[in-house]
Scaffold this motif. Structure first.
Motif, short mmCIF file in Angstrom:
data_model
loop_
_atom_site.label_atom_id
_atom_site.label_comp_id
_atom_site.label_asym_id
_atom_site.label_seq_id
_atom_site.Cartn_x
_atom_site.Cartn_y
_atom_site.Cartn_z
N ASP A 185 -0.61 0.56 -16.51
CA ASP A 185 -0.13 -0.30 -15.35
C ASP A 185 0.46 0.75 -13.96
O ASP A 185 0.62 0.19 -12.92
CB ASP A 185 0.49 -1.66 -15.73
N GLU A 186 2.04 1.21 -14.78
CA GLU A 186 2.78 2.28 -13.65
C GLU A 186 1.60 2.87 -13.13
O GLU A 186 1.84 3.00 -12.18
CB GLU A 186 3.94 2.11 -14.75
N SER A 187 1.32 3.80 -13.74
CA SER A 187 0.64 4.80 -13.46
C SER A 187 -0.05 4.09 -11.96
O SER A 187 0.20 5.46 -11.56
CB SER A 187 -0.22 5.23 -15.36
N LYS A 188 -0.50 2.80 -12.47
CA LYS A 188 -2.50 2.74 -11.55
C LYS A 188 -1.52 2.90 -10.39
O LYS A 188 -1.71 2.64 -9.44
CB LYS A 188 -2.99 1.64 -11.81
N GLN A 189 -0.57 1.55 -10.53
CA GLN A 189 0.54 1.29 -9.28
C GLN A 189 1.35 2.91 -8.23
O GLN A 189 1.47 2.66 -7.16
CB GLN A 189 1.48 0.54 -9.65
N ASP A 190 1.36 4.24 -9.48
CA ASP A 190 2.11 4.95 -9.10
C ASP A 190 0.35 5.84 -8.20
O ASP A 190 1.04 6.40 -7.01
CB ASP A 190 1.84 5.82 -9.58
N PHE A 191 -0.54 5.54 -8.66
CA PHE A 191 -2.51 6.06 -7.90
C PHE A 191 -2.11 4.88 -6.25
O PHE A 191 -2.46 6.04 -5.47
CB PHE A 191 -3.05 5.86 -8.55
N VAL A 192 -2.07 3.87 -6.15
CA VAL A 192 -2.35 3.45 -5.05
C VAL A 192 -0.96 3.29 -4.17
O VAL A 192 -1.27 3.46 -3.00
CB VAL A 192 -1.99 1.70 -5.49
N SER A 193 0.49 4.01 -4.65
CA SER A 193 1.29 4.32 -3.83
C SER A 193 1.32 5.02 -3.04
O SER A 193 1.42 5.37 -2.23
CB SER A 193 2.66 4.05 -4.38
N PHE A 194 0.39 6.04 -3.77
CA PHE A 194 0.58 7.31 -3.48
C PHE A 194 -0.95 7.32 -2.45
O PHE A 194 -1.39 8.32 -1.56
CB PHE A 194 -0.11 8.70 -4.51
N SER A 195 -1.79 6.68 -2.37
CA SER A 195 -2.90 7.05 -1.70
C SER A 195 -2.59 6.29 -0.68
O SER A 195 -3.16 6.30 0.73
CB SER A 195 -4.38 6.38 -2.69
N ASP A 196 -2.13 5.66 -0.46
CA ASP A 196 -1.34 4.73 0.89
C ASP A 196 -0.33 5.64 1.88
O ASP A 196 -0.99 5.31 2.36
CB ASP A 196 -0.40 3.45 0.45
N ARG A 197 0.20 6.27 0.72
CA ARG A 197 1.02 7.79 1.62
C ARG A 197 0.25 8.17 2.29
O ARG A 197 0.42 9.11 3.51
CB ARG A 197 2.23 8.25 0.84
N LEU A 198 -0.92 9.11 1.62
CA LEU A 198 -1.92 9.70 2.27
C LEU A 198 -2.75 9.35 3.19
O LEU A 198 -4.25 10.20 3.57
CB LEU A 198 -2.33 10.71 1.32
N THR A 199 -3.44 8.22 3.27
CA THR A 199 -4.69 7.55 3.61
C THR A 199 -4.00 6.46 5.06
O THR A 199 -3.43 5.61 4.93
CB THR A 199 -5.07 6.85 2.66
N ALA A 200 -4.46 6.72 6.20
CA ALA A 200 -4.36 5.72 7.11
C ALA A 200 -5.23 4.88 7.13
O ALA A 200 -4.74 3.82 7.62
CB ALA A 200 -4.70 6.87 8.79
N GLU A 201 -6.09 4.84 7.26
CA GLU A 201 -7.08 3.45 6.52
C GLU A 201 -8.26 3.74 5.89
O GLU A 201 -9.16 4.22 5.52
CB GLU A 201 -7.48 3.48 8.40
N PHE A 202 -8.15 2.17 4.32
CA PHE A 202 -9.42 2.41 3.68
C PHE A 202 -10.01 1.80 4.01
O PHE A 202 -10.21 0.69 5.26
CB PHE A 202 -8.35 1.42 2.48
N SER A 203 -11.54 1.50 3.70
CA SER A 203 -12.24 1.19 3.79
C SER A 203 -12.62 0.35 2.39
O SER A 203 -12.45 0.29 1.19
CB SER A 203 -13.68 2.52 3.72
#
Length: 330
Positions: free
Chosen positions: A55-73
């Motif tokens: 669960d913590e690993s998945k949240q790390d992924f979400v936070s990291f992708s949030d940082r490098l993505t301006a707009e999600f689909s």
């Protein structure tokens, strides 16, 4: 923290870059450094950066992708939003999704993401939430290399002939595809995405067409990137009855999306055969490990999936626009 260039190696063969954590966390990576490596290589596979807990690993992924993505689909307008092929949101997050047909065993041919719309996403994220014990690898290919190795006749065909994505969505399917039951709202989405839309009220059938090139120019290279092979194979499995037998919940016996030449004629068999042969020859693989993160440049890298053994497999996806500039694509 700067990446040690001596540690870097391709993901598989000649494609992408494998970035090993070596005890570091994702938060240790500078955005500018990741962006520069991504721009250079087109695919990054980050391994060993995330935390031990799932669960913590998945949240790390979400936070990291949030940082490098301006707009999600949220995959609105997606081409395969029906029956067992549809993506599902994860943990109540509309932009964190399962992959297409995540419960199915079949492989998926190499393709670009959402090239049946005017503006396909520039960045695709994959996260190995639960990697398969075997099989089910994600596949990759350099779209410029694919085009370069096509026969001259196939190259000429794609240079002079645009392709057309044609959808025929029955009642229930068009609402799922455009994520609305409001026909006017669906029409607005189609107009913004350059889809020609017609609605047959008597048949309750919504039709769209989108015409574009199968090629893009990226960084001075001609790139073969589209949804041609994926949709071609999908049409075949509807025609031969496989879809009816293996995809419960279908509302129509016909494939909801097909691909044709701009004039409406079928794509030449010899061209399709050439594309399939070259794509297979150039296919590279990601053999997933727990917590792996992949960043894919959807402007120039094709992706797909090998057949699975039907065992547990959870690869999550996010798609959107990068928060950093990429090479211009035309």
């Amino acid at each position: 923290m700067r990446v040690d260039l001596a540690e870097l190696q391709p993901i598989d063969g000649d494609i992408g870059l494998l970035l090993q954590g070596g005890g570091r966390r994702l938060s240790d990576l500078a955005t500018s450094e990741v962006a520069a490596l991504f721009e250079r290589h087109g695919v990054l596979l980050l391994r060993g950066f995330t935390s031990a807990g799932r669960d913590e690993s998945k949240q790390d992924f979400v936070s990291f992708s949030d940082r490098l993505t301006a707009e999600f689909s949220n995959y609105r307008g997606g081409g395969l939003r029906f029956a067992a092929l549809d993506r599902q949101s994860v943990d109540g997050m509309p932009t964190l999704m399962t992959t297409t047909g995540h419960t199915q065993k079949f492989g998926i041919p190499l393709h670009g993401e959402m090239y049946y719309l005017r503006q396909p996403p520039g960045l695709i994220w994959f996260y190995a939430d639960l990697p398969p014990a075997r099989d089910g690898e994600t596949t990759l290919a350099d779209g410029a290399a694919v085009f370069a190795q096509l026969k001259p006749g196939s190259q000429d065909f794609f240079r002079r002939t645009r392709i057309k994505y044609v959808r025929a969505l029955v009642d229930g399917d068009w609402q799922a595809t455009f994520m609305t039951s409001d026909l006017e709202e669906a029409a607005r989405f189609c107009a913004e995405a350059d889809l020609e839309m017609r609605y047959d009220a008597e048949a309750k059938l919504l039709r769209t067409e989108f015409t574009c090139s199968a090629l893009r120019e990226v960084g001075g290279r001609t790139v073969f990137i589209n949804n041609l092979l994926f949709i071609h194979i999908a049409e075949l499995v509807f025609k031969n009855g496989w879809a009816k037998q293996n995809l419960p919940g279908l509302r129509s016996p016909d494939c909801p999306i097909v691909v044709r030449a701009e004039d409406g004629s079928p794509l030449p068999a010899e061209v399709l055969s050439d594309v399939q042969a070259v794509s297979e020859r150039l296919t590279r693989r990601i053999a997933w490990q727990q917590g792996d993160i992949a960043m894919i440049d959807n402007r120039r890298i094709l992706h797909g999936r090998r057949d699975t053994d039907g065992g547990p497999r959870s690869i999550l996806v996010r798609i959107g626009e990068p928060s950093f500039p990429l090479k211009e694509a035309a």
